[in-house]
Scaffold this active site. Sequence first.
Site, PDB file in Angstrom:
ATOM      1  N   ASN A  34      13.842  37.604   6.116  1.00  0.00           N
ATOM      2  CA  ASN A  34      13.192  38.757   7.052  1.00  0.00           C
ATOM      3  C   ASN A  34      14.302  39.462   7.322  1.00  0.00           C
ATOM      4  O   ASN A  34      15.578  39.393   7.203  1.00  0.00           O
ATOM      5  CB  ASN A  34      12.719  37.949   8.261  1.00  0.00           C
ATOM      6  CG  ASN A  34      11.668  36.790   7.889  1.00  0.00           C
ATOM      7  OD1 ASN A  34      11.075  36.968   6.841  1.00  0.00           O
ATOM      8  ND2 ASN A  34      11.503  36.007   8.842  1.00  0.00           N
ATOM      9  N   VAL A  35      13.805  40.939   7.751  1.00  0.00           N
ATOM     10  CA  VAL A  35      14.497  41.818   7.986  1.00  0.00           C
ATOM     11  C   VAL A  35      14.553  42.353   9.627  1.00  0.00           C
ATOM     12  O   VAL A  35      15.129  43.405   9.983  1.00  0.00           O
ATOM     13  CB  VAL A  35      14.311  43.062   7.198  1.00  0.00           C
ATOM     14  CG1 VAL A  35      14.774  43.144   5.714  1.00  0.00           C
ATOM     15  CG2 VAL A  35      12.885  43.842   7.643  1.00  0.00           C
ATOM     16  N   ASP A  36      13.867  41.523  10.171  1.00  0.00           N
ATOM     17  CA  ASP A  36      13.442  41.633  11.625  1.00  0.00           C
ATOM     18  C   ASP A  36      14.450  41.572  12.705  1.00  0.00           C
ATOM     19  O   ASP A  36      14.046  41.782  13.816  1.00  0.00           O
ATOM     20  CB  ASP A  36      11.881  41.168  11.941  1.00  0.00           C
ATOM     21  CG  ASP A  36      11.944  39.447  11.901  1.00  0.00           C
ATOM     22  OD1 ASP A  36      13.023  39.094  11.885  1.00  0.00           O
ATOM     23  OD2 ASP A  36      11.161  39.183  11.586  1.00  0.00           O
ATOM     24  N   HIS A  70      17.769  40.158   2.339  1.00  0.00           N
ATOM     25  CA  HIS A  70      16.955  41.385   2.109  1.00  0.00           C
ATOM     26  C   HIS A  70      17.422  42.521   3.323  1.00  0.00           C
ATOM     27  O   HIS A  70      16.537  43.434   3.216  1.00  0.00           O
ATOM     28  CB  HIS A  70      15.233  41.117   2.216  1.00  0.00           C
ATOM     29  CG  HIS A  70      15.064  40.410   1.073  1.00  0.00           C
ATOM     30  ND1 HIS A  70      13.689  39.838   1.200  1.00  0.00           N
ATOM     31  CD2 HIS A  70      15.551  39.857  -0.069  1.00  0.00           C
ATOM     32  CE1 HIS A  70      13.551  39.081  -0.105  1.00  0.00           C
ATOM     33  NE2 HIS A  70      14.541  38.991  -0.761  1.00  0.00           N
ATOM     34  N   VAL A 119       1.647  27.228   6.818  1.00  0.00           N
ATOM     35  CA  VAL A 119       0.092  26.804   6.966  1.00  0.00           C
ATOM     36  C   VAL A 119      -0.775  27.120   5.795  1.00  0.00           C
ATOM     37  O   VAL A 119      -1.908  26.717   5.675  1.00  0.00           O
ATOM     38  CB  VAL A 119      -0.436  28.150   8.128  1.00  0.00           C
ATOM     39  CG1 VAL A 119      -0.004  27.761   9.421  1.00  0.00           C
ATOM     40  CG2 VAL A 119      -0.007  29.426   7.644  1.00  0.00           C
TER      41      VAL A 119
HETATM   42  P1  OAD Z   1       5.040  36.593   2.714  1.00  0.00           P
HETATM   43  O1  OAD Z   1       3.896  37.652   3.352  1.00  0.00           O
HETATM   44  O2  OAD Z   1       4.863  36.538   1.109  1.00  0.00           O
HETATM   45  O3  OAD Z   1       4.411  35.016   3.001  1.00  0.00           O
HETATM   46  C1  OAD Z   1       4.252  34.422   4.309  1.00  0.00           C
HETATM   47  C2  OAD Z   1       4.290  33.203   4.236  1.00  0.00           C
HETATM   48  O4  OAD Z   1       4.139  32.499   5.535  1.00  0.00           O
HETATM   49  C3  OAD Z   1       2.822  32.734   3.717  1.00  0.00           C
HETATM   50  O5  OAD Z   1       3.044  31.574   2.781  1.00  0.00           O
HETATM   51  C4  OAD Z   1       1.982  32.352   4.884  1.00  0.00           C
HETATM   52  O6  OAD Z   1       1.038  31.156   4.571  1.00  0.00           O
HETATM   53  C5  OAD Z   1       3.096  31.710   5.831  1.00  0.00           C
HETATM   54  N1  OAD Z   1       2.694  31.620   7.152  1.00  0.00           N
HETATM   55  C6  OAD Z   1       1.997  32.484   7.951  1.00  0.00           C
HETATM   56  N2  OAD Z   1       2.182  32.284   9.246  1.00  0.00           N
HETATM   57  C7  OAD Z   1       2.749  31.288   9.264  1.00  0.00           C
HETATM   58  C8  OAD Z   1       3.036  30.256  10.403  1.00  0.00           C
HETATM   59  N3  OAD Z   1       2.800  30.375  11.718  1.00  0.00           N
HETATM   60  N4  OAD Z   1       3.884  29.149  10.125  1.00  0.00           N
HETATM   61  C9  OAD Z   1       4.330  29.033   8.990  1.00  0.00           C
HETATM   62  N5  OAD Z   1       4.150  29.570   7.835  1.00  0.00           N
HETATM   63  C10 OAD Z   1       3.247  30.554   8.148  1.00  0.00           C
HETATM   64  O7  OAD Z   1       6.444  36.757   3.097  1.00  0.00           O
HETATM   65  P2  OAD Z   1       7.738  36.262   2.560  1.00  0.00           P
HETATM   66  O8  OAD Z   1       7.697  35.008   1.603  1.00  0.00           O
HETATM   67  O9  OAD Z   1       8.565  36.407   3.336  1.00  0.00           O
HETATM   68  O10 OAD Z   1      10.533  41.577   0.584  1.00  0.00           O
HETATM   69  O11 OAD Z   1       7.906  37.527   1.324  1.00  0.00           O
HETATM   70  C11 OAD Z   1       9.004  37.446   0.541  1.00  0.00           C
HETATM   71  C12 OAD Z   1       9.509  38.929   0.517  1.00  0.00           C
HETATM   72  O12 OAD Z   1       8.583  39.733  -0.027  1.00  0.00           O
HETATM   73  C13 OAD Z   1       9.922  39.887   1.870  1.00  0.00           C
HETATM   74  O13 OAD Z   1      11.336  39.500   2.334  1.00  0.00           O
HETATM   75  C14 OAD Z   1       9.657  41.160   1.642  1.00  0.00           C
HETATM   76  C15 OAD Z   1       8.458  41.180   0.565  1.00  0.00           C
HETATM   77  O14 OAD Z   1       8.114  42.142  -0.303  1.00  0.00           O
HETATM   78  C16 OAD Z   1      11.449  42.586   0.609  1.00  0.00           C
HETATM   79  O15 OAD Z   1      10.947  43.565   1.478  1.00  0.00           O
HETATM   80  C17 OAD Z   1      12.564  43.071  -0.199  1.00  0.00           C
END
Ligand code: OAD
Length: 244
Positions: A99-101, A116, A212
Amino acid sequence: MLDQVIKVARDCERCVVLTGAGISAESGVPTFRGKEGLWGKFRPEELATMEAFMANPQIVWEWYNWRRELISEVKPNPGHYAIVEMENIFDHFTLITQNVDDLHRIAGSKNIIELHGNINKNKCLKCSEPFPDDQIISPDVIPACPKCGGQIRPDVVWFGEMLNADTIQKAFDESSKADLFLSIGTSAIVQPAASLPVEAKRSQATLIEINVNNTSLTSIVDFFIAEPSGEFLPKLVEGLKKII
Ligand code: OAD
Ligand code: ZN
C-alpha cells in the site's frame, strides 16, 4: 480456527506480515480489483505508467492528487492497530506493505517495507531526488525539481517499473527467514510481492491468509481466514497477548 491460529503463532519467533489494499478497505480506501475497485473505473495504463505521465502528466498528477485527498480524510482501522501491537509480541517482526496510503505509519508501525512507494512522497522524474515533503503540492501545477528542473512525480511504483532493488531484497530475505507469514488483504496477483508468501512457505513458514475472498494463494496456505482483517486481527492479538 482462531484458537488453532493462536496456538501455532505463539510458538513462532519471526513473523512477517504482507499487506495489500484490503487492510485499508475498512478505513474507506478503495481496493484496486473487485467490484468497487479502482481498476474497474480507471485504466491503469492511462494513469499509472511512465508512458501515461510522459503523454499527459497533468491527468496523472490530478489523479494522484485526488487519491491523496481521499486518503488524507481516512484513518487507520483496528487491523492497522493490531499490526502495530504485533511488533511487540514477536521477537522479530517485519511489516511489508504494497500500500502507498501511509496508514500503517499513521497507526504507529515502525519499520515498514513499502514495496510500492508512498503516495504522500514525491521525487524528480529525471534525477530521482526526493522532493521536500514540506513543499506545497498544488493540485494544478506540477512542480519542478529544485536540483535539475525535471518534473516532479509521485514516489510510487508504476506498472512496468522495477521495485527498488534493496527494498525487494530485504523483503525476500525476511520472508525466507520467517516461521510465521501472514498475507493480509491482497489478491496476491502483482509480482514480485505475490512471490513473498510462496517463498516463506517454501522455507517452511506457517502461512496464514486473511482475506474476504479466495485468492491464487489460498490453495497453498496452512490457514485461510475468511474474515475482514479489521475484525480478525484484533482477536488474534488479544489471544496472543493473553498467552504472553
Ligand atoms: P487488490 O485490490 O488486488 O486486492 C485487495 C484484496 O483485499 C482482495 O483480495 C480482496 O478480497 C481483499 N479484501 C477486501 N476487503 C478486505 C477486508 N476488509 N479484509 C481482508 N481482505 C479484504 O489489492 P492489492 O493486492 O493490494 O500496485 O494489489 C496489489 C497492487 O496492485 C497494488 O499495490 C497496486 C495495484 O495495481 C501498484 O500501484 C504498483
Ligand atoms: Zn531532478
